[in-house]
Design a protein around this motif. Structure first.
Motif, mmCIF file in Angstrom:
data_model
loop_
_atom_site.group_PDB
_atom_site.id
_atom_site.type_symbol
_atom_site.label_atom_id
_atom_site.label_comp_id
_atom_site.label_asym_id
_atom_site.label_seq_id
_atom_site.Cartn_x
_atom_site.Cartn_y
_atom_site.Cartn_z
ATOM 1 N N ASN A 214 -7.007 -13.522 83.968
ATOM 2 C CA ASN A 214 -6.866 -14.918 84.386
ATOM 3 C C ASN A 214 -7.395 -15.144 85.792
ATOM 4 O O ASN A 214 -7.931 -16.221 86.101
ATOM 5 C CB ASN A 214 -5.405 -15.354 84.282
ATOM 6 C CG ASN A 214 -5.055 -15.824 82.880
ATOM 7 O OD1 ASN A 214 -5.927 -15.957 82.025
ATOM 8 N ND2 ASN A 214 -3.784 -16.068 82.628
ATOM 9 N N CYS A 266 -0.393 -20.821 83.015
ATOM 10 C CA CYS A 266 -0.849 -19.432 83.142
ATOM 11 C C CYS A 266 -1.783 -19.200 84.327
ATOM 12 O O CYS A 266 -1.448 -18.443 85.232
ATOM 13 C CB CYS A 266 -1.535 -18.992 81.850
ATOM 14 S SG CYS A 266 -0.382 -18.759 80.478
ATOM 15 N N ASP A 270 -0.643 -17.013 87.325
ATOM 16 C CA ASP A 270 -1.129 -15.635 87.339
ATOM 17 C C ASP A 270 -2.005 -15.355 88.557
ATOM 18 O O ASP A 270 -1.988 -14.244 89.099
ATOM 19 C CB ASP A 270 -1.895 -15.330 86.050
ATOM 20 C CG ASP A 270 -0.981 -15.286 84.835
ATOM 21 O OD1 ASP A 270 0.245 -15.203 85.031
ATOM 22 O OD2 ASP A 270 -1.476 -15.345 83.704
#
Length: 439
Positions: A214, A266, A270
């Motif tokens: 990510n 996310c 992340d």
């Protein structure tokens, strides 16, 4: 096989339904009783493409059920996936692992026989030994409980496809692993036999995999948005530049779409978590590029606000702004760190009346931002607007005939924050189109 999935949010509910689709008997464990009831009715408590169909089919067949009981889970199976949320800490410095350790502490005392606990939740590197130590300390089966790390790489709106046909499968074990790998390979046998690249590695590498992936994607998105800033300064066209770069096989076109930037539950989390853990490991210098990626992403949101003020003047009091999009991306109702709603909040705070429309995310947006106005129909929402913002690239927004909007708005100006509207078509309909990084 029989298996359980502990934590049934986006990741867990999808994983449970897909494991049932692969033929396993699955028990999902979720602490929220309202969610348990919804899931047992064959529906998801959120919007995810193709998921409701799987839930309906496999709850009806009895292959998939949901409960709030960890005791029931321990009795049901000897393979337990943990898929609880690991949100960003309130101070922004890394992951909040409360749900993960709570799940481990609830499950461990009930593990009286050998078992495999496979963690899918995204965590900072170094978490696996802590999970193992808790399990071995509290489980009656002691060190017969083995820990595996099985990171997920799901894209919201494509989560079912990404689970059943992943582009890679990562299985992390300690050096002394034995039974756990056999169990997980049996669980994923259909996926492995379909030719999915399967990488067996150590705990630390598996823990790093999701955050690193990510972080790289966030950097790639931020790179093309940094180029958009250069294009605006020079009069170049960032969409054409992205196309040129994407033809280089070392770079590729995916993730090279310029616009408002990334959001969701996310990538921002992340990226922040990866930076925070690197700082803790005295590797802060290694992630300087990631800090700049986050900064570029934040500037994209400010740029849309700046463009709105260029069109309407610095004083936005009394101005009416219509915004197409509330979800952080299309085909989801997820508004976590939504770039669109971040822009809406700033414009509202500057005095504008902001009306938001979205095909799936309005209920969630209303709960989080009751100060904004909302409309169901994107065409009706344009009525009497001084400015239109296109901030979530739902396909049907691009299909709307701009001629239908002409005469409804006070000023026929649209800021295309996602670069997916046909600028020529809108211009022919009498609209002024402004897009990030384009002339």
């Amino acid at each position: 096989m029989k298996l359980t999935v502990i934590g049934c949010g986006y990741l867990g509910a999808t994983h449970a339904a897909c494991m049932a689709e692969l033929g396993h008997e699955v028990l999902g464990v979720e602490a929220d009783l309202d969610k348990v009831a919804i899931l047992n009715s064959g529906r998801a408590p959120f919007h995810e493409r193709d998921l409701d169909g799987l839930l309906a089919e496999h709850t009806a067949s009895g292959r998939l059920t949901f409960t709030a009981s960890c005791a029931e889970a321990a009795e049901f199976a000897d393979l337990h996936f943990i898929a609880v949320g690991t949100p960003q800490r309130p101070d922004g410095a890394g992951y909040d692992l409360t749900q993960l350790f709570t799940a481990v502490r609830r499950l461990a005392p009930r593990l009286t026989a050998p078992a495999v606990v496979a963690v899918k939740s995204t965590v900072p590197v170094g978490t696996a030994p802590r999970v193992r130590d808790l399990l071995h300390a509290y489980a009656p089966a002691g060190d017969a409980v083995e820990v595996a790390w099985n990171p997920e790489f799901l894209r919201e709106s494509c989560a079912v496809e990404d689970t059943l046909r992943p582009d890679r499968l990562v299985l992390g074990f300690p050096a002394e692993h034995s039974w756990a790998e056999t169990v997980l390979r049996q669980c994923y046998s259909e996926i492995i036999e379909a030719g999915t690249p399967t990488i067996t590695t150590d705990w630390a590498t598996a823990e790093l995999a999701k955050g690193a992936a990510n972080s790289f994607l966030a950097t790639k998105i931020s790179f093309i948005n940094a180029m958009a800033e250069v294009c605006e300064a020079s009069g170049a066209d960032v969409a054409q530049l992205a196309d040129i770069l994407g033809h280089d096989i070392r770079i590729g076109p995916r993730g090279m779409r310029p616009g408002l930037g990334f959001g969701g539950g996310c990538l921002p989390k992340d990226l922040a978590g990866f930076i925070a853990r690197a700082d803790e490991l005295d590797a802060a210098a290694a992630v300087g590029i990631l800090r700049e990626a986050a900064a570029v992403n934040a500037r994209r949101r400010r740029r849309v606000v700046d463009l709105a003020r260029e069109e309407l003047g610095t004083d936005l009091r009394g101005k009416r702004i219509t915004m197409w999009g509330a979800a952080f991306k299309p085909e989801t109702d997820d508004i976590r760190d939504s770039p669109a709603l971040a822009v809406a909040q700033v414009l509202h705070d500057l005095g504008a009346t902001v009306t938001v429309t979205d095909p799936e995310a309005l209920d969630n947006a209303r709960k989080l931002h009751p100060e904004l106005d909302y409309a169901e129909d994107p065409v009706d929402a344009v009525q009497d607007a001084d400015l239109l913002l296109h901030l979530t690239e739902w396909p049907h927004y691009s299909r709307i005939d701009p001629q239908r909007l002409t005469g409804r708005a006070v000023s026929s100006t649209v800021i295309d924050g996602r670069g997916t509207l046909d600028a020529h078509r809108w211009s022919e309909a009498g609209w002024t189109v402004r897009a990030l990084g384009r002339p």
